[in-house]
Design an enzyme around this catalytic site. Structure first.
Site, PDB file in Angstrom:
ATOM      1  N   HIS A   1      -7.411   9.710  -1.574  1.00 47.16           N
ATOM      2  CA  HIS A   1      -6.884   9.222   0.087  1.00 47.16           C
ATOM      3  C   HIS A   1      -7.450  10.246   0.907  1.00 47.16           C
ATOM      4  O   HIS A   1      -7.928   9.309   1.708  1.00 47.16           O
ATOM      5  CB  HIS A   1      -5.525  10.209  -0.561  1.00 47.16           C
ATOM      6  CG  HIS A   1      -4.791  10.009   0.789  1.00 47.16           C
ATOM      7  ND1 HIS A   1      -3.295   9.989   0.718  1.00 47.16           N
ATOM      8  CD2 HIS A   1      -4.854   9.333   2.153  1.00 47.16           C
ATOM      9  CE1 HIS A   1      -2.543   9.447   1.464  1.00 47.16           C
ATOM     10  NE2 HIS A   1      -3.277   9.183   2.374  1.00 47.16           N
TER      11      HIS A   1
ATOM     12  N   LYS B   1      -2.238   6.695  -3.573  1.00 47.90           N
ATOM     13  CA  LYS B   1      -3.991   7.200  -3.813  1.00 47.90           C
ATOM     14  C   LYS B   1      -4.123   8.458  -4.472  1.00 47.90           C
ATOM     15  O   LYS B   1      -2.684   8.901  -4.296  1.00 47.90           O
ATOM     16  CB  LYS B   1      -3.987   7.490  -2.179  1.00 47.90           C
ATOM     17  CG  LYS B   1      -3.999   6.415  -1.400  1.00 47.90           C
ATOM     18  CD  LYS B   1      -4.107   6.013  -0.026  1.00 47.90           C
ATOM     19  CE  LYS B   1      -3.599   4.554   0.756  1.00 47.90           C
ATOM     20  NZ  LYS B   1      -2.825   4.550   0.782  1.00 47.90           N
TER      21      LYS B   1
ATOM     22  N   TYR C   1       2.783  10.253   0.020  1.00 42.76           N
ATOM     23  CA  TYR C   1       3.906   9.779   0.753  1.00 42.76           C
ATOM     24  C   TYR C   1       4.991   9.614   0.498  1.00 42.76           C
ATOM     25  O   TYR C   1       6.647   9.578   1.352  1.00 42.76           O
ATOM     26  CB  TYR C   1       3.711   7.939   1.838  1.00 42.76           C
ATOM     27  CG  TYR C   1       2.071   7.273   1.729  1.00 42.76           C
ATOM     28  CD1 TYR C   1       1.653   8.143   2.313  1.00 42.76           C
ATOM     29  CD2 TYR C   1       2.665   6.161   1.687  1.00 42.76           C
ATOM     30  CE1 TYR C   1       0.762   7.868   2.716  1.00 42.76           C
ATOM     31  CE2 TYR C   1       0.981   5.730   2.425  1.00 42.76           C
ATOM     32  CZ  TYR C   1      -0.010   6.074   3.039  1.00 42.76           C
ATOM     33  OH  TYR C   1      -0.640   5.345   3.230  1.00 42.76           O
TER      34      TYR C   1
ATOM     35  N   ASP D   1       1.016  -1.382   0.016  1.00 41.61           N
ATOM     36  CA  ASP D   1       0.007  -0.055  -0.344  1.00 41.61           C
ATOM     37  C   ASP D   1       1.291   1.348  -0.061  1.00 41.61           C
ATOM     38  O   ASP D   1       1.520   1.323   0.981  1.00 41.61           O
ATOM     39  CB  ASP D   1      -1.013  -0.053   1.269  1.00 41.61           C
ATOM     40  CG  ASP D   1      -1.933   0.915   1.304  1.00 41.61           C
ATOM     41  OD1 ASP D   1      -2.878   0.900   0.671  1.00 41.61           O
ATOM     42  OD2 ASP D   1      -1.499   2.213   2.123  1.00 41.61           O
TER      43      ASP D   1
END
Ligand code: A2P
Length: 305
Positions: free
Chosen positions: A105, A74, A49, A44
């Site tokens: 997200h 996402k 990120y 994931d």
């Protein structure tokens, strides 16, 4: 655990996946390689990120055929008006031809700070100190209208949402523009925040629940919870394994994050939690109240209700 469930698209999703939030580039690369070596088949990730490149590189370097892996990324809030472009950019960073699941997200569009520099991931902060929400003629229903078209491009096999409440989902499903039911809803979920109503609602709609921060995130008190520790001692496992296997017994996808090889390995190990111990964990939040570790207010999402 190598157990899987089916998405509403008919595709198979492994119940246990590796979370990568807060993993640096080097950590993410090593964690993903280590996880795949241990048998994980579900990774994931997310554009925000900042580690899609090393995650994708590790996936490509793992030697495991792409079709045997389940990869999620996402859509960040600043790109709600163009999910197709955002997905293309994510795939470029990942170095992959497609992802298995592409999630919105958060149910909130954010204003974009540096769109001219091509940096879609930075965002301005509003005078109230929160992330600047884009309320100009936009909402997550419009985002979904665009997102639901993406499986037809072959760039993602399925689309879903993240951080959606029951109310958000009801609004989304009630819209005449919604043609596709989200395949998944990824939310914070652990014994201090069991989200019973949301889990039941999603089950009823065929939306697979995915648990993020299943260990309570960084520095988690969940791992020090006396009930969890006692059960871990009884089975001779780590507290983290108790939390993970509680989630697996509830029957949804669970995404523990770790960058530590020994933890990545032990988190993957299944043991059979008795019904009695399962109930003891269910009772923790009933006795102590609920606790959320990811603060939606800090995330700037006033409309998250
Ligand atoms: P690290 O990544 O340094 O190994 P969550 O999945 O709820 O977001 O929790 C992630 C946090 O839990 C990270 O700080 C991670 O540390 C830690 N963690 C992951 N697995 C374990 C484990 N088996 N035992 C203790 N802490 C763990």
């Amino acid at each position: 655990s190598t157990a899987t469930v089916k998405l509403n698209t008919g595709a198979t999703i492994p119940l246990l996946g590796l979370g990568t939030w807060r993993s640096t580039e080097e950590e993410a690369y090593n964690a993903v390689l280590s996880a795949i070596k241990d048998g994980y088949r579900h990774i994931d990730s997310a554009a925000i990120y900042g580690n899609e490149a090393p995650v994708g590189r590790a996936i490509r370097d793992s030697g495991v055929p792409r079709e045997e892996l389940f990869v999620t990324t996402k859509l960040w809030g600043t790109q709600h008006r163009d999910p197709k472009f955002a997905l293309q950019e994510s795939l470029k960073r990942l170095g992959l031809d497609y992802v298995d699941l592409y999630l919105m997200h958060w149910p909130v569009a954010l204003k974009t700070a540096n769109i001219k520099d091509g940096n879609y991931l930075t965002f301005p902060i509003a005078p109230n100190g929160k992330r600047d929400v884009d309320l100009d003629d936009w909402n997550f229903i419009k985002t979904w209208e665009l997102l639901q078209e993406l499986p037809a491009t072959g760039k993602t096999k399925a689309v879903g949402v993240s951080n959606f409440s029951v109310n958000n989902l009801k609004d989304l499903l009630a819209s005449p523009t919604t043609k596709v039911v989200p395949a998944a809803n990824q939310v914070e979920l652990h014994p201090y925040l069991p989200q019973e109503e949301l889990v039941k609602f999603c089950e009823g709609k065929g939306i697979v629940i995915e648990a993020y921060s299943p260990l309570g995130s960084n520095g988690s008190p969940l791992l020090k919870d006396p009930v969890v520790i006692k059960i871990a001692e009884k089975y001779g496992v780590e507290p983290a394994q108790v939390l993970i296997n509680w989630g697996l017994k509830r029957g949804y996808v669970i995404l523990p994050k770790s960058v530590t090889p020994s933890r990545i390995a032990s988190n993957f190990k299944v043991f059979e939690l008795s019904d009695e111990d399962f109930e003891k964990i269910n009772n923790i939040s009933k006795e102590n109240g609920i606790k959320r570790f990811v603060d939606p207010d800090w995330e700037g999402f006033e409309t998250f209700v």
